[in-house]
Enzyme design. Structure first.
Site, PDB file in Angstrom:
ATOM      1  N   ASP A   1      42.903 132.796 136.689  1.00 18.89           N
ATOM      2  CA  ASP A   1      42.530 133.505 135.460  1.00 18.89           C
ATOM      3  C   ASP A   1      43.693 133.454 134.468  1.00 18.89           C
ATOM      4  O   ASP A   1      44.807 133.864 134.774  1.00 18.89           O
ATOM      5  CB  ASP A   1      42.196 134.959 135.814  1.00 18.89           C
ATOM      6  CG  ASP A   1      41.533 135.721 134.685  1.00 18.89           C
ATOM      7  OD1 ASP A   1      41.999 135.609 133.537  1.00 18.89           O
ATOM      8  OD2 ASP A   1      40.569 136.448 134.967  1.00 18.89           O
TER       9      ASP A   1
ATOM     10  N   SER B   1      35.791 141.933 132.641  1.00 18.84           N
ATOM     11  CA  SER B   1      36.937 142.012 131.735  1.00 18.84           C
ATOM     12  C   SER B   1      36.939 143.360 131.005  1.00 18.84           C
ATOM     13  O   SER B   1      37.041 144.402 131.635  1.00 18.84           O
ATOM     14  CB  SER B   1      36.915 140.825 130.764  1.00 18.84           C
ATOM     15  OG  SER B   1      38.132 140.697 130.085  1.00 18.84           O
TER      16      SER B   1
ATOM     17  N   HIS C   1      38.617 132.963 134.165  1.00 25.88           N
ATOM     18  CA  HIS C   1      38.104 134.216 133.618  1.00 25.88           C
ATOM     19  C   HIS C   1      36.649 134.135 133.151  1.00 25.88           C
ATOM     20  O   HIS C   1      36.099 135.120 132.695  1.00 25.88           O
ATOM     21  CB  HIS C   1      38.996 134.637 132.438  1.00 25.88           C
ATOM     22  CG  HIS C   1      38.868 136.078 132.035  1.00 25.88           C
ATOM     23  ND1 HIS C   1      39.286 137.129 132.838  1.00 25.88           N
ATOM     24  CD2 HIS C   1      38.369 136.652 130.902  1.00 25.88           C
ATOM     25  CE1 HIS C   1      39.071 138.269 132.220  1.00 25.88           C
ATOM     26  NE2 HIS C   1      38.499 138.019 131.051  1.00 25.88           N
TER      27      HIS C   1
END
Length: 280
Positions: free
Chosen positions: A225, A149, A258
Site C-alpha cells: 500500500d 481508507s 490501496h
C-alpha cells in the site's frame, strides 16, 4: 423523506439502485446506492453499510468491489452513501482531493464554513439508517458496517462510538490513527479546529482504548500500500487494541496496494464475517 430513483439495474436476482434525497443533516441533496437481494421480496433483510474512501462516490463500491453476488447468496442489503455533500461552496472550489468534496471524513464539522453541511458522521449513523429502514425491506435491528481508507476510519469510528448499534465491523486499509497523519491533520484541522482533544472522538486508535463493547474487528492491510507508512498507522491501532484487550484480526496481505483490486480480492472474507454476525 423521499428517495428519488435515478436508475435501477437487475443484479444477481436482486437489484442495484442509485438514489438521491434531501438530507436534514447536510442540508443538501445526498446520493446513495442500494443493492437489494432477492430475499427481500419475502422478508426483511439485514443491511451492511459500506463507507468509501477519498474521491469516491456512491457508485464506486457497487461498480468495483464485486460484492453483490455474495450479498445475494447471504441475503444482505448493501448500502453505500456518497463520501460528502456536493455542490456547496467552498467545498467545490478548494481544488483538493483530500478535503471538501469527496472528503467528508465522516465527522460532524464544528468549524465555519463547514458546520452547515459537513455532518457526515450524523448522516451515516442516524439519518441514513432510518431512511433505509423506512424505504426498503430492511431489518433495522440487524445492521453492520465496513469501509475502505477514509471509509474504514469512518466504519471503525461509527462502531466504536455506538455500542450495540452494529452486529459487526471491518475495514480495508483504514486511516486508523488520523490524529497522527497528514490526511487527518488536514481534515480534522479544517472541520474540527486545532484543539486536538476534539479529534480523539473521531480517532479509532483513541476510541478503542475505552470502547465499552468488545466487538471483534477485522482489518485487511496490503503490504505494498503506497499510503501504509505515511497515512494508515495499523501498528498504532494494533497496539491500542492489544493494550485495551480489544479483539482485532489484523491481516497483512503481501503485495497488495490501496486500490479496489485489493478490496475485491478479500471482499468474500469480509462478507462472510458480516453474514455470520448478522445471522446470529
Amino acid at each position: 423523506m423521499t428517495l428519488t430513483k435515478r436508475s435501477e439495474h437487475a443484479c444477481f436476482g436482486g437489484s442495484v439502485g442509485f438514489y438521491s434525497h434531501p438530507s436534514q443533516e447536510t442540508g443538501t441533496e445526498m446520493n446513495v446506492s442500494v443493492f437489494v437481494p432477492p430475499q427481500a421480496g419475502r422478508v426483511r433483510v439485514p443491511t451492511l453499510t459500506y463507507l468509501a474512501g477519498l474521491t469516491c462516490t456512491e457508485e464506486t463500491f457497487m461498480i468495483k468491489a464485486g460484492a453483490q453476488r455474495l450479498a445475494a447468496e447471504y441475503g444482505i442489503m448493501l448500502v453505500c452513501p456518497d463520501t460528502s455533500p456536493r455542490g456547496v461552496v467552498p467545498a467545490e472550489r478548494d481544488g483538493d482531493y483530500d478535503f471538501g468534496s469527496g472528503a467528508g471524513f465522516y465527522v460532524d464539522a464544528t468549524e465555519a464554513p463547514w458546520t452547515a453541511h459537513f455532518r457526515m458522521y450524523s448522516y451515516v449513523t442516524k439519518e441514513l439508517p432510518a431512511l433505509i429502514a423506512a424505504a426498503f425491506p430492511a431489518d433495522a435491528e440487524r445492521q453492520s458496517i465496513f469501509g475502505h481508507s477514509m471509509g474504514g476510519h469512518g466504519a471503525l469510528v461509527a462502531a466504536l462510538r455506538n455500542p450495540g448499534m452494529y452486529k459487526s465491523v471491518s475495514a480495508f486499509a483504514p486511516i486508523a490513527n488520523p490524529s497522527n497523519c497528514p490526511w487527518g491533520h488536514k481534515c480534522f484541522g479544517g472541520y474540527l479546529g486545532e484543539d486536538r482533544t476534539a479529534w480523539a472522538a473521531y480517532d479509532a486508535t483513541e476510541l478503542v482504548k475505552t470502547a465499552p463493547e468488545r466487538l471483534p474487528l477485522l482489518v485487511d492491510q496490503g503490504t505494498a500500500d503506497q499510503f501504509l507508512d505515511s497515512q494508515l498507522s495499523p501498528d498504532a491501532f494494533s497496539a491500542a487494541c492489544a493494550e485495551a484487550g480489544h479483539p482485532l484480526e489484523l491481516r497483512r496481505q503481501p503485495g497488495y496496494d490501496h486500490g479496489y483490486y485489493f478490496i475485491s480480492t478479500f471482499m468474500a472474507d469480509h462478507l462472510a464475517h458480516h453474514a455470520k454476525a448478522l445471522a446470529a
